[in-house]
Design a protein around this motif. Sequence first.
Motif, PDB file in Angstrom:
ATOM      1  N   PRO A  13       0.792  -1.236   0.000  1.00 52.76           N
ATOM      2  CA  PRO A  13       0.000   0.000   0.000  1.00 52.76           C
ATOM      3  C   PRO A  13       0.827   1.290   0.000  1.00 52.76           C
ATOM      4  O   PRO A  13       0.418   2.287  -0.599  1.00 52.76           O
ATOM      5  CB  PRO A  13      -0.828  -0.125   1.277  1.00 52.76           C
ATOM      6  CG  PRO A  13      -0.937  -1.593   1.507  1.00 52.76           C
ATOM      7  CD  PRO A  13       0.373  -2.155   1.066  1.00 52.76           C
ATOM      8  N   LYS A  14       1.981   1.283   0.692  1.00 57.58           N
ATOM      9  CA  LYS A  14       2.777   2.506   0.789  1.00 57.58           C
ATOM     10  C   LYS A  14       4.268   2.178   0.748  1.00 57.58           C
ATOM     11  O   LYS A  14       4.660   1.023   0.792  1.00 57.58           O
ATOM     12  CB  LYS A  14       2.454   3.259   2.089  1.00 57.58           C
ATOM     13  CG  LYS A  14       1.046   3.812   2.167  1.00 57.58           C
ATOM     14  CD  LYS A  14       0.830   4.577   3.478  1.00 57.58           C
ATOM     15  CE  LYS A  14      -0.582   5.133   3.559  1.00 57.58           C
ATOM     16  NZ  LYS A  14      -0.808   5.881   4.836  1.00 57.58           N
ATOM     17  N   TYR A  49       4.924  -3.543   5.080  1.00 61.57           N
ATOM     18  CA  TYR A  49       3.609  -4.175   4.926  1.00 61.57           C
ATOM     19  C   TYR A  49       3.701  -5.692   4.802  1.00 61.57           C
ATOM     20  O   TYR A  49       2.667  -6.358   4.668  1.00 61.57           O
ATOM     21  CB  TYR A  49       2.874  -3.568   3.718  1.00 61.57           C
ATOM     22  CG  TYR A  49       2.418  -2.159   4.000  1.00 61.57           C
ATOM     23  CD1 TYR A  49       1.142  -1.902   4.513  1.00 61.57           C
ATOM     24  CD2 TYR A  49       3.278  -1.079   3.803  1.00 61.57           C
ATOM     25  CE1 TYR A  49       0.733  -0.611   4.806  1.00 61.57           C
ATOM     26  CE2 TYR A  49       2.873   0.220   4.102  1.00 61.57           C
ATOM     27  CZ  TYR A  49       1.600   0.444   4.606  1.00 61.57           C
ATOM     28  OH  TYR A  49       1.195   1.724   4.911  1.00 61.57           O
TER      29      TYR A  49
END
Length: 475
Positions: free
Chosen positions: A256-257, A282
């Motif tokens: 996600p990031k 993550y």
Amino acid sequence: MKKRRKIKLFKARLAKRNPIFEQQRNKISPTSSKKVLAGQYQPGFIPHPLNLSHLKGQKIFSETKLLRLSSSYDLRKEGRLTPVKDQGPAGTCWAFATYGSLESCLLPDQEFDFSENNMKNLLSENCPAGYDRGPRDGGNQFMSMAYLTRWDGPVLEKEDPYDPFDDGPCTQFSPQKHIQNVIFIPDRKDASDNQNIKQAISKYGAVFSGMYYEDQYYNPDKSSYYFPSYSFSNHAVCLVGWDDNYNRKNFNSEPPKNGAFIARNSWGTSWGDDGYFYISYYDTAIGSDNAVYYNAESPVKYNIIYQFDPLGWIASVGYRSSTAWFANIFTASSKQQELLAVGWCVGGASATYQVLVYTDPTANKPRSGKIAKNVSGTITNPGYFTRSFTKPVALKAGQKFSVVVKLSTSGYNFPVPLEMPVDGYTSKAVANKGQSFMSKSGTNWEDITNSWENSSACLKAYASSKNSDVLPGDK
């Protein structure tokens, strides 16, 4: 006529076992000797019976003592890492991750190369105080903690060089250090829960950490790894830094990031970026089963150890309360000596304790005899803790003495740490009556073996014979 009030007597009970251990019991040696192939790297982390999931997400470093952290940090640039090693085809990543942490924590002041071979062999089923595992099989941070705190190691690599195919012998050498403290950093609760690990890396050095490894999630061109699904850990590495801005596009599939830890593997310098790789924040398995092996002192300080738990912390017990008492009655060895410290395992992120030492206690009554020490304090980290004494307790040859601990582990109702036999894991655990005791209130005591056969309190005592050399400032 008044009714008699019923008094509830709560018996001690065991904490529930680690569910991952229970699920994998039939696979307790995922890298068994029969499956080892030359030239094929193996994972080798196996689950431990003790369940510490209650710690997940808890902060263990005081807010007032937090270091200011930058967006990136790398122990390689700080000169706080020893050379990358190669575990070969054996499932011994856990031993390499242990010494990757310990050797890093000793730098930059002291540089050592410790023997993983000695650790993997002495902790095997081939040796008297070994687990139910082969010399080439998997292990975990609890096993290596037991080996170090019982003073089997660390020993030098040159004394027992690494050989992935070596199945023994059970040769013991003089340890170069005595481990005083081990921190078990709580598992991360999510991808942003990285403060504990970052603080530990900055303050102490490399962090032992579990992960799940499978080739399909590794990007060899970027030396990056991201596992987006869910599984138990099967491999152990060292976390040695981080980069909050590491590009998420560098992974096989995008998390996600941005952001990643810098990890050190034990598959040699030809793998990854000279043995290192990035693993996404993550990733769902990294940041679990974390440990830091630090505060290793000169072996000259103490030269006598008293213990009944060579296999270490296997289970925890309590009386439906976060407070309980436990004790061991020891017999001083043939030398006149001074008792200088005691050590035990702690299952809470915030704990208070009281330690009492009695000389000449009556059999089965640890709080009898003459009180010789009464100290108290707080513990902020789960793991292994050593409490040293400002003034030693004099002991005569053959004298009985007891070490008694009252421990309160906030939020955890199983404060008493035990060694005990577990089929397929610690079948060699043994205990005799009259050695280890536990109590709800510190008044009425029960022999631990009456409830759990061959079980002992994880409680050690450290002494120095009076004619031994003691380093200046260590008393």
